[in-house]
Design an enzyme around this catalytic site. Structure first.
Site, mmCIF file in Angstrom:
data_model
loop_
_atom_site.group_PDB
_atom_site.id
_atom_site.type_symbol
_atom_site.label_atom_id
_atom_site.label_comp_id
_atom_site.label_asym_id
_atom_site.label_seq_id
_atom_site.Cartn_x
_atom_site.Cartn_y
_atom_site.Cartn_z
ATOM 1 N N ARG A 1 0.828 -1.211 0.000
ATOM 2 C CA ARG A 1 0.000 0.000 0.000
ATOM 3 C C ARG A 1 0.863 1.261 0.000
ATOM 4 O O ARG A 1 0.471 2.298 -0.569
ATOM 5 C CB ARG A 1 -0.944 -0.025 1.202
ATOM 6 C CG ARG A 1 -2.068 -1.078 1.029
ATOM 7 C CD ARG A 1 -2.656 -1.469 2.368
ATOM 8 N NE ARG A 1 -3.843 -2.291 2.275
ATOM 9 C CZ ARG A 1 -3.849 -3.618 2.097
ATOM 10 N NH1 ARG A 1 -2.706 -4.294 1.950
ATOM 11 N NH2 ARG A 1 -4.994 -4.290 2.047
ATOM 12 N N SER B 1 -13.002 -9.753 2.994
ATOM 13 C CA SER B 1 -11.699 -9.726 2.314
ATOM 14 C C SER B 1 -11.171 -8.300 2.232
ATOM 15 O O SER B 1 -11.779 -7.429 1.602
ATOM 16 C CB SER B 1 -11.837 -10.307 0.903
ATOM 17 O OG SER B 1 -10.717 -9.940 0.129
ATOM 18 N N ASP C 1 -4.031 -15.364 7.659
ATOM 19 C CA ASP C 1 -2.756 -15.833 7.105
ATOM 20 C C ASP C 1 -1.963 -16.693 8.091
ATOM 21 O O ASP C 1 -0.934 -17.263 7.722
ATOM 22 C CB ASP C 1 -1.891 -14.635 6.687
ATOM 23 C CG ASP C 1 -2.462 -13.927 5.464
ATOM 24 O OD1 ASP C 1 -3.250 -14.544 4.716
ATOM 25 O OD2 ASP C 1 -2.121 -12.747 5.260
ATOM 26 N N ARG D 1 3.836 -19.968 3.343
ATOM 27 C CA ARG D 1 3.432 -20.160 4.750
ATOM 28 C C ARG D 1 3.350 -21.638 5.128
ATOM 29 O O ARG D 1 3.525 -21.990 6.295
ATOM 30 C CB ARG D 1 2.129 -19.423 5.031
ATOM 31 C CG ARG D 1 2.250 -17.922 4.778
ATOM 32 C CD ARG D 1 1.242 -17.084 5.505
ATOM 33 N NE ARG D 1 1.164 -15.756 4.922
ATOM 34 C CZ ARG D 1 2.008 -14.753 5.181
ATOM 35 N NH1 ARG D 1 3.002 -14.912 6.029
ATOM 36 N NH2 ARG D 1 1.872 -13.578 4.584
HETATM 37 C C1 S3P Z 1 -4.241 -9.051 2.459
HETATM 38 C C2 S3P Z 1 -5.490 -9.544 2.732
HETATM 39 C C3 S3P Z 1 -5.756 -10.967 2.983
HETATM 40 C C4 S3P Z 1 -4.481 -11.760 3.247
HETATM 41 C C5 S3P Z 1 -3.372 -11.391 2.315
HETATM 42 C C6 S3P Z 1 -3.049 -9.917 2.426
HETATM 43 C C7 S3P Z 1 -4.095 -7.607 2.198
HETATM 44 O O1 S3P Z 1 -6.409 -11.520 1.868
HETATM 45 O O2 S3P Z 1 -4.738 -13.151 3.157
HETATM 46 O O3 S3P Z 1 -2.213 -12.142 2.606
HETATM 47 O O4 S3P Z 1 -2.970 -7.097 2.218
HETATM 48 O O5 S3P Z 1 -5.126 -6.942 1.988
HETATM 49 P P1 S3P Z 1 -8.021 -11.444 1.745
HETATM 50 O O6 S3P Z 1 -8.358 -10.028 1.923
HETATM 51 O O7 S3P Z 1 -8.376 -11.927 0.387
HETATM 52 O O8 S3P Z 1 -8.539 -12.333 2.832
#
Ligand code: S3P
Length: 436
Positions: free
Chosen positions: A31, A171, A319, A391
């Site tokens: 980000r 998500s 995660d 992982r």
């Molecule tokens: C993430 C969101 C998660 C996570 C990924 C990183 C992010 O995925 O599993 O490793 O940086 O927004 P989801 O939002 O699809 O669950």
């Protein structure tokens, strides 16, 4: 190097101790590049994750004309081009293994005045993309998927309109994708999440001076705003720290201090779950860095108890389940996870990949469509296929601390996507790991 060429060999036993700092947070690193690139002015980033996933994002923005100096020891300087300053890339943007990069970038690129193509590796090309393209199309985006569902993603220029969207899955990737698109849409968008999931995008948008409102489970913003460059200090990734939290929790004699770990409330499911299992985890110093809460965390061995994992913790630990399954196998009684079908669409089907590895080690378990039940078991040893999932590879490396025989883990190259230097830190802290 091809992705099958790294194998971990772990000798059984040992314990961990010392003081370590794991690399920067992957979500925050992605980000930082994206918002820094779109801001007006120069954004300085420290603690950036120099892993393959976040480096793919960095390369993509360079390919779109953004000047980025570094990374050098986690430091980057991004010359923002403003909301409308990106240029068409000459080739497809390769997002490698990173679902976050692909989904967030799709939201952003859907609103540009040029066409783009986003591609990924074999794992990413099998992951579901309709979850982002359906709402983006409602906003007016022009996007084509391979076989209607997968990457490569082909994006044509479009004018977007605001959306009021109830997300079917909790998500953060979908939420963030839509927030990035909404910055370019006409009108005010509102996104409702079914359960809290990580809020780094919302926090960072505020840090860059973009007006955003959070009310309960809804986030809203209006299109047409600007981002103002800022400095970002990326905390250490709790998802990487989690391997050492479990390592210390399951191994008598262990005592480790994890420095500068991000403890954003939307990320600490792993700590909440381990504490509910009886883990000895203490925040020795709490402070704030770059708009995110951070702590030095001390973890000591404690006998864990099996639990039913609370549903509200599932998105907050999404995660960390692979390594939590290793903790569960060491916990008295049984541990039950349900409501976690999302694990089946991560870098691998993490329920099945973990179940297959646990079976090799002799851990008793029952696979469910949306989770797993794990019974306390002794670990044997054997050969495990990580399926190229970082992982899964690191979780079984931690299991070796409690194993009776050696564990060999195949296809570990992708550990570099999220945790470059894992093998070195693991060895330094006491895990008997050799890399071939
Ligand atoms: C993430 C969101 C998660 C996570 C990924 C990183 C992010 O995925 O599993 O490793 O940086 O927004 P989801 O939002 O699809 O669950």
């Amino acid at each position: 190097m091809n992705s099958k060429s790294v194998t971990y060999t772990l000798q059984p036993g040992g314990s961990i101790s010392g003081r370590i700092r794991v690399p920067g947070d992957k979500s925050v690193s992605h980000r930082a590049i994206m918002l820094g690139a779109l801001a007006e002015g120069s954004t300085e980033v420290s603690g950036f994750l120099e892993g393959e996933d976040s480096l793919a994002t960095l390369q993509a923005f360079r390919a779109m004309g953004v000047q980025i100096a570094g990374p050098e020891q986690g430091r980057l300087s991004i010359q923002g081009v403003g909301m409308h300053g990106l240029q068409a890339a000459e080739q497809a943007l390769d997002m490698g293994n990173s679902g976050t990069a692909m989904r967030l970038m799709t939201g952003l690129l859907a609103a540009q005045s040029f066409s783009s193509v986003l591609s990924g590796d074999a794992s990413l090309s099998k992951r579901p993309m309709k979850r982002i393209t359906e709402p983006l199309r409602t906003m007016g985006a022009a996007i084509e998927l391979e076989q209607g569902e997968f990457a490569p993603i082909r994006i044509s220029p479009a004018q977007l309109r605001a959306i009021d969207y109830q997300m079917p899955v909790a998500s953060a990737q979908v939420k963030s994708c839509l927030l990035l698109a909404a910055m370019y849409a006409k009108g005010r968008s509102v996104i409702h999440e079914p359960a809290p999931c990580r809020d780094h995008t919302e926090r960072m948008l505020r840090g860059f001076g973009y007006e955003i409102e959070v009310q309960g489970s809804s986030v809203s913003l209006s299109g047409g705003g600007k981002l103002h460059a800022t400095n970002i200090e990326v905390p250490a990734d709790i998802s990487s720290a989690a391997f050492f939290m479990v390592a210390a929790s399951i191994t008598p004699g262990s005592d480790i201090l994890l420095e500068h770990v991000g403890i954003n409330p939307t990320r600490i499911g792993v700590i909440n779950i381990l504490r509910a299992m009886g883990a000895d985890i203490e925040y020795v110093r709490e402070y704030e860095a770059g708009g995110e809460p951070v702590a030095d965390i001390q973890v000591r061995y404690a006998q864990l108890q099996g639990i039913d994992i609370p549903q509200d913790q599932v998105p907050l630990a999404i995660d960390e389940f692979p390594v939590l399954f290793i903790a569960a196998a060491c916990a008295k009684g049984s541990t039950r996870l349900s409501g976690a079908e999302e694990l089946r669409v991560k870098e691998s089907d993490r329920i099945q990949a973990m179940a297959d590895g646990l079976a090799v080690l002799g851990v008793r378990h029952e696979v469910q469509p949306d989770g797993i039940i794990i019974h306390q078991s002794e670990f044997g040893g054997g050969e495990i296929d990580s399926l190229g999932d970082h992982r899964i590879a690191m979780s079984f490396a931690i299991a070796a601390l409690r194993a009776r025989q050696a564990i060999i883990i195949h296809d570990c190259k992708n550990v570099d996507t999220s945790f470059p230097g894992f093998a070195g830190l693991a060895s330094k802290s006491g895990i008997r790991l050799q890399v071939q």
